[in-house]
Design an enzyme around this catalytic site. Structure first.
Site, mmCIF file in Angstrom:
data_model
loop_
_atom_site.group_PDB
_atom_site.id
_atom_site.type_symbol
_atom_site.label_atom_id
_atom_site.label_comp_id
_atom_site.label_asym_id
_atom_site.label_seq_id
_atom_site.Cartn_x
_atom_site.Cartn_y
_atom_site.Cartn_z
ATOM 1 N N GLY A 196 1.014 -1.176 0.057
ATOM 2 C CA GLY A 196 -0.055 -0.004 -0.069
ATOM 3 C C GLY A 196 0.893 1.138 0.037
ATOM 4 C CG ASP A 204 -2.380 0.406 7.511
ATOM 5 O OD1 ASP A 204 -3.452 1.299 7.302
ATOM 6 O OD2 ASP A 204 -2.218 -0.629 6.997
ATOM 7 N NE ARG A 218 -2.244 -3.779 6.761
ATOM 8 C CZ ARG A 218 -1.272 -4.411 6.311
ATOM 9 N NH1 ARG A 218 -1.560 -5.205 4.974
ATOM 10 N NH2 ARG A 218 -0.355 -4.421 6.828
ATOM 11 C CG ASP A 245 0.419 -2.298 10.143
ATOM 12 O OD1 ASP A 245 1.326 -1.644 9.700
ATOM 13 O OD2 ASP A 245 -0.427 -3.046 9.401
ATOM 14 C CG ASP A 292 2.931 -6.557 7.700
ATOM 15 O OD1 ASP A 292 2.251 -6.196 6.860
ATOM 16 O OD2 ASP A 292 2.381 -7.209 8.473
ATOM 17 C CB THR A 303 2.048 1.194 6.297
ATOM 18 O OG1 THR A 303 0.554 0.899 6.426
ATOM 19 C CG2 THR A 303 2.890 0.826 7.523
ATOM 20 N NE ARG A 318 -1.087 -5.285 -1.395
ATOM 21 C CZ ARG A 318 -1.786 -3.701 -0.949
ATOM 22 N NH1 ARG A 318 -2.413 -3.345 -2.006
ATOM 23 N NH2 ARG A 318 -1.487 -3.356 0.157
HETATM 24 P P1 ADP Z 1 2.224 -4.328 2.587
HETATM 25 O O1 ADP Z 1 3.941 -4.278 2.273
HETATM 26 O O2 ADP Z 1 1.686 -3.031 2.660
HETATM 27 O O3 ADP Z 1 2.163 -5.007 3.984
HETATM 28 P P2 ADP Z 1 1.595 -6.632 1.145
HETATM 29 O O4 ADP Z 1 1.130 -7.451 2.117
HETATM 30 O O5 ADP Z 1 0.621 -6.574 -0.094
HETATM 31 O O6 ADP Z 1 1.619 -5.029 1.474
HETATM 32 O O7 ADP Z 1 2.932 -7.023 0.521
HETATM 33 C C1 ADP Z 1 3.496 -6.520 -0.825
HETATM 34 C C2 ADP Z 1 4.101 -7.371 -1.361
HETATM 35 O O8 ADP Z 1 5.235 -8.217 -0.742
HETATM 36 C C3 ADP Z 1 3.257 -8.569 -2.058
HETATM 37 O O9 ADP Z 1 2.464 -8.469 -3.057
HETATM 38 C C4 ADP Z 1 4.460 -9.740 -2.309
HETATM 39 O O10 ADP Z 1 4.868 -9.498 -3.389
HETATM 40 C C5 ADP Z 1 5.373 -9.348 -1.085
HETATM 41 N N1 ADP Z 1 5.296 -10.536 -0.110
HETATM 42 C C6 ADP Z 1 4.181 -10.420 0.979
HETATM 43 N N2 ADP Z 1 4.350 -11.481 1.833
HETATM 44 C C7 ADP Z 1 5.376 -12.169 1.325
HETATM 45 C C8 ADP Z 1 6.105 -13.267 1.695
HETATM 46 N N3 ADP Z 1 5.640 -14.196 2.621
HETATM 47 N N4 ADP Z 1 7.145 -13.810 0.941
HETATM 48 C C9 ADP Z 1 7.546 -13.124 -0.130
HETATM 49 N N5 ADP Z 1 6.981 -11.850 -0.604
HETATM 50 C C10 ADP Z 1 5.908 -11.514 0.029
#
Ligand code: ADP
Length: 319
Positions: A11, A127, A171, A129, A103, A125, A72
């Site tokens: 995000g 959030d 979130r 969080d 995260d 972010t 993503r």
């Molecule tokens: P944020 O970073 O805001 O928490 P997301 O949870 O959508 O957003 O994560 C962003 C991107 O990071 C995902 O689309 C994916 O490509 C990568 N990602 C998330 N979790 C994992 C994971 N467990 N292992 C590898 N890449 C990950």
């Protein structure tokens, strides 16, 4: 280390551009080449990577969103996807990567680090969080956007006898709701960390009704549930005219606040220093106004904690 990369992922958040600027300028300050990766991990796997210079990040400190774009990517979660990303970095000779995101993005950074590719995470972010930092980049701006919206809703609320339910982002974290509620003098705040407070909200509304209170503002964190559903429950229980506003993506946009610009500049620059010091798999943060760094995965095992003193204070001040 002579070449590093930077990407924004997950995000978007106001202040990410200020962080990108700090990374680019700090790297060039240290005579290190710096490469911008576009569209997060998706762009990394596709090799959407361009060298940045001082001018690439001119005039962006005040802009919301991210000039590197965000995305993503499910493919990046796979071993093959991660290897593709490392191959792209190796082709250009980029030796370390700074990941600005939440995260999920940090988990991706940890995967690359485990495969021997050094990454540093910068928490971006709205959030707030992420454990291990008091504030994330974008939180303060989003908070101020929410406050601005609630001030406007309050103007119309005072002209009508109504209850207003305002759903804010965050979130699974209640930080935005809690801070906005305290800043705006909301009658009630509902956050995921205190999920059972529906009855006390109703009691408070009824008490207010009895002493002739004309309007009330309730702030609900999205992590608690749907504001629209909650509004219906409130109306059924109190028989008061109830309106719901879901603030939505306005909370993500806008020019970053002074606080977020300064935070982003400090964290982005510190991330470069860590890479150049040979560190890997760390996230930078700020605690008690000191820059800190933590193991990126160990820190994510800790629960995100809300400031319960602030929550109690908001209840005491809205009796
Ligand atoms: P944020 O970073 O805001 O928490 P997301 O949870 O959508 O957003 O994560 C962003 C991107 O990071 C995902 O689309 C994916 O490509 C990568 N990602 C998330 N979790 C994992 C994971 N467990 N292992 C590898 N890449 C990950």
């Amino acid at each position: 280390m002579k070449k590093i990369g930077v990407l924004t992922s997950g995000g978007d958040a106001p202040g990410m551009n200020a962080a990108v600027r700090a990374v680019v300028r700090k790297a060039i300050f240290h005579n290190v080449e710096v490469y911008g990766v576009y569209n997060g991990y998706q762009g990394l796997m596709e090799g959407n990577i361009k060298q940045m210079n001082l001018g690439s990040v001119g005039d962006i400190i005040q802009r919301g969103g991210t000039i590197l774009y965000s995305a993503r990517s499910e493919e990046f979660k796979t071993e093959e996807g991660q290897q593709k990303a490392i191959d792209q970095l190796n082709t250009i000779g980029i030796e370390g990567l700074i990941v600005i995101g939440g995260d999920g993005s940090f988990r991706g950074a940890e995967k690359l680090t485990q495969k021997g590719y050094p990454c540093i995470g910068v928490p971006g972010t709205i959030d707030n969080d992420i454990p291990g930092t008091d504030f994330t980049i974008g939180f303060d701006t989003a908070l101020n956007t929410i406050i601005d919206s609630i001030d406007k809703i309050r103007d119309t609320a005072t002209s009508h006898e109504r209850t207003y339910v305002i759903e804010v982002m965050g979130r699974n974290a209640g930080d935005l709701a809690l801070w906005a509620g305290l800043a705006d003098g909301a009658e009630s705040i509902l956050i995921p960390e205190k999920p059972d407070d529906f009855d006390s909200v109703i009691m408070k509304l009824k008490r207010g009704q009895e002493r002739g209170k004309k309007h009330s503002i309730i702030i609900l964190a999205e992590g608690v549930g749907s504001g629209v559903e909650f509004g219906k429950r409130v109306e059924n229980e109190t028989k008061m005219d109830t309106r719901v506003t879901v603030l939505g993506h306005t909370q993500r946009g806008g020019s970053p606040s002074g606080f977020d610009r300064v935070l982003a500049s400090r964290l982005g620059a510190r991330a470069v220093d860590l890479l150049l010091e040979g560190k890997a798999g760390r996230m930078v943060g700020i605690q008690k106004n000191e820059l800190v760094d933590h193991d990126i995965i160990e820190v994510l095992k800790e629960p995100h904690e809300i400031d319960l003193d602030m929550y109690n204070l908001s209840n005491e001040l809205s009796i």
